[in-house]
Scaffold this motif. Structure first.
Motif, PDB file in Angstrom:
ATOM      1  N   UNK A   1     -33.231  -5.381 -58.063  1.00  0.00           N
ATOM      2  CA  UNK A   1     -32.040  -4.939 -57.333  1.00  0.00           C
ATOM      3  C   UNK A   1     -31.236  -6.163 -56.920  1.00  0.00           C
ATOM      4  N   UNK A   2     -29.925  -5.968 -56.802  1.00  0.00           N
ATOM      5  CA  UNK A   2     -29.094  -7.012 -56.227  1.00  0.00           C
ATOM      6  C   UNK A   2     -29.271  -6.992 -54.712  1.00  0.00           C
ATOM      7  N   UNK A   3     -28.998  -8.114 -54.091  1.00  0.00           N
ATOM      8  CA  UNK A   3     -29.269  -8.237 -52.653  1.00  0.00           C
ATOM      9  C   UNK A   3     -28.097  -8.901 -51.955  1.00  0.00           C
TER      10      UNK A   3
ATOM     11  N   UNK B   1     -28.492  -1.883 -55.441  1.00  0.00           N
ATOM     12  CA  UNK B   1     -28.107  -2.872 -54.422  1.00  0.00           C
ATOM     13  C   UNK B   1     -28.848  -2.594 -53.117  1.00  0.00           C
TER      14      UNK B   1
ATOM     15  N   UNK C   1     -23.571 -12.077 -53.146  1.00  0.00           N
ATOM     16  CA  UNK C   1     -24.397 -11.046 -53.745  1.00  0.00           C
ATOM     17  C   UNK C   1     -25.375 -11.737 -54.689  1.00  0.00           C
ATOM     18  N   UNK C   2     -26.652 -11.615 -54.398  1.00  0.00           N
ATOM     19  CA  UNK C   2     -27.654 -12.258 -55.243  1.00  0.00           C
ATOM     20  C   UNK C   2     -28.033 -11.286 -56.352  1.00  0.00           C
ATOM     21  N   UNK C   3     -27.871 -11.739 -57.578  1.00  0.00           N
ATOM     22  CA  UNK C   3     -28.143 -10.862 -58.713  1.00  0.00           C
ATOM     23  C   UNK C   3     -29.628 -10.568 -58.828  1.00  0.00           C
ATOM     24  N   UNK C   4     -29.924  -9.318 -59.159  1.00  0.00           N
ATOM     25  CA  UNK C   4     -31.315  -8.893 -59.277  1.00  0.00           C
ATOM     26  C   UNK C   4     -32.035  -9.493 -60.463  1.00  0.00           C
TER      27      UNK C   4
ATOM     28  N   UNK D   1     -34.489 -11.260 -56.010  1.00  0.00           N
ATOM     29  CA  UNK D   1     -34.441 -10.500 -54.746  1.00  0.00           C
ATOM     30  C   UNK D   1     -35.634  -9.580 -54.543  1.00  0.00           C
TER      31      UNK D   1
END
Ligand code: FES
Ligand code: FES
Lengths: 284, 167
Positions: free
Chosen positions: A6-8, A50, B3-6, B27
């Motif tokens: 998931x993006x964070x 997300x 936004x940190x990419x998964x 993440x």
């Protein structure tokens, strides 16, 4: 297990959270203490694209007391339990909160997170409903307050829209006395059934009103008005009769932990004990 | 807001046991896995990965927390204490010594988590009752000992610490 990728985003303001929700909607989850969402992510019961982390978002903590007491959504359960004002003004919380999870999960778990998660057996939704409190939701369109009676809709399902976040919980100050009793397989486990009681007595010591709430019985916490039973002092007979009557009106869940008949039985027994606890407190 | 990419790894910095560390994590990487596999601190154990067993409990900014229901990226900038912080070389601290004296462990899988919980608990509750100790321990699962030795050890450590403080 490990979560799917998931993006964070670690959101620093409510504005940021709302912008992200508007963009991602149902695909995003809000991460509070992670005591329920963490397991759901790890077990892949939730697979969002997300994760929006609220742990460093400004404006979601704290306790303010005007008419009602307002707790920020991200107030940790341990912080709440250590707050003398909150525990004095909302005594039902003081009785119920030690039963929430464990020392090591209350430290991190939040009030808003538990209410947003809406587990049918969770203590905080049950207390909020029994007291007739409200949940404050915010979206880009503004904020609204939803009564607990309308907020909890079913298992892990609430009136929150995908573009909304919980910012605060409003706990009404209720006069009267309170009781809370829970049955779980082990201390800190999910409650099989929990009963929360708020009673008001008139000048002669007779029951005048209040509510009896039950958790873990139906797919959401349920609460019943006690006015219809008003007029007599709360003794063992009345408590037994009231709790049995109310338990009979529930439509209990049937699952691998407890069947419906056992849950209804528990609702009657625990409801009676919670009523007696509240009555004992009023008498002393 | 970043936004940190998964799908990629990101730099994560934290202080662990008083030392600055940096590692890389997607993440979704659990904090527990980061401590073990990125930083090589294998003292923290992973049992259930969903917050139930307590094996992974560490102190995050002084607060006892599960490290399996938090992600490493969340702990960027945090200060963490793990079981490796307790002993001074080969010398056990009072709590560890009490565990040893009371046979409070057999396989030791649950022990690191319990030691970290008990460390925070005894700071807040220096003279606990047995009931308080047992309630705190309800957040940990031990499949070996039956808990009695653990309860005795924590109560003994409370006594040891109280004497230490009085002196
Ligand atoms: S591994 Fe974290 S609680 Fe079990
Ligand atoms: S010592 Fe083996 S699980 Fe506790």
């Amino acid at each position: 297990m490990k979560p799917v990728a998931f993006d964070y985003v670690r959101a620093s303001s409510i504005e940021e959270v709302l912008d992200l929700l508007l963009e991602a909607g149902d695909d995003a989850v809000l991460l509070a203490g992670g005591m329920s969402l963490g397991p759901m992510l790890n077990l892949r019961a939730a697979t969002p694209s997300l994760v929006i982390d609220l742990n460093r978002t400004a404006g979601l903590g704290g306790i303010t007391a005007n008419g009602a007491v307002t707790t920020g959504a991200m107030l940790r359960q341990t912080q709440a339990m250590r707050d003398d004002l909150l525990m004095t003004v909302v005594p039902l919380l003081a009785k119920a909160m030690p039963s929430i999870g464990h020392y090591q999960t209350r430290s991190r778990g939040t009030l808003g997170g538990s209410i947003a998660h809406a587990d049918p057996s969770a203590e905080l939704p049950l207390c909020l409903l029994t007291l007739g409190g409200e949940v404050e939701l915010q979206s880009k369109d503004g904020s609204r307050r939803v009564a607990a009676d309308d907020f909890f809709e079913g298992v892990l399902t609430t009136a929150r829209q995908p573009t909304e976040m919980i910012t605060a919980i409003h706990w009404p100050r209720r006069s009267g006395s309170f009781g809370f009793v829970e049955e779980a397989q082990r201390h800190g486990d999910f409650a099989l059934t929990a009963a929360a009681v708020w009673i008001e007595l008139d000048a002669t010591g007779s029951l005048a009103g209040g509510r009896l709430g039950l958790g873990g019985v139906e797919d959401r916490p349920v609460a019943f008005d006690l006015k219809e039973f008003a007029g007599a002092p709360v003794d063992e007979n009345l408590a037994t009769q009231v709790a049995r009557d109310i338990a009979g009106r529930t439509d209990p869940m049937d699952d691998h932990v407890a069947d419906a008949a056992y849950r209804r039985q528990l609702a009657g027994v625990l409801g009676k004990r919670a009523l007696m606890e509240a009555a004992g407190e009023a008498g002393s | 807001m970043t936004r940190l990419s998964g799908n990629s790894k990101h730099s994560v910095r934290m202080t662990v046991n008083g030392r600055a560390h940096e590692g890389y994590a997607e993440p979704r990487m659990l904090l527990a896995d980061f401590l073990r596999h990125e930083l090589g601190l294998y003292g923290t154990h992973v049992g259930c990965e969903h917050g139930v067993c307590g094996a992974c409990t560490v102190l995050i900014d002084g607060v006892p927390s599960r490290s399996c229901t938090q992600y490493a990226v969340q702990a960027d900038g945090a200060s963490i204490e793990t079981v490796e912080s307790l002993a001074d070389g080969d010398t056990l601290n009072a709590l560890q010594a009490a565990f040893r004296n009371n046979h409070a462990l057999q396989c030791g899988f649950c022990t690191a988590g319990i030691l970290m919980s008990a460390t925070a608990f005894l700071e807040e509750t220096p003279a606990p009752t047995e009931l308080q100790v047992r309630e705190m321990l309800s957040g940990h699962i031990c499949r070996c000992t039956g808990y009695d030795g653990i309860v005795r050890a924590i109560l003994e450590a409370a006594g040891v610490q109280a004497e230490g403080k009085a002196a």
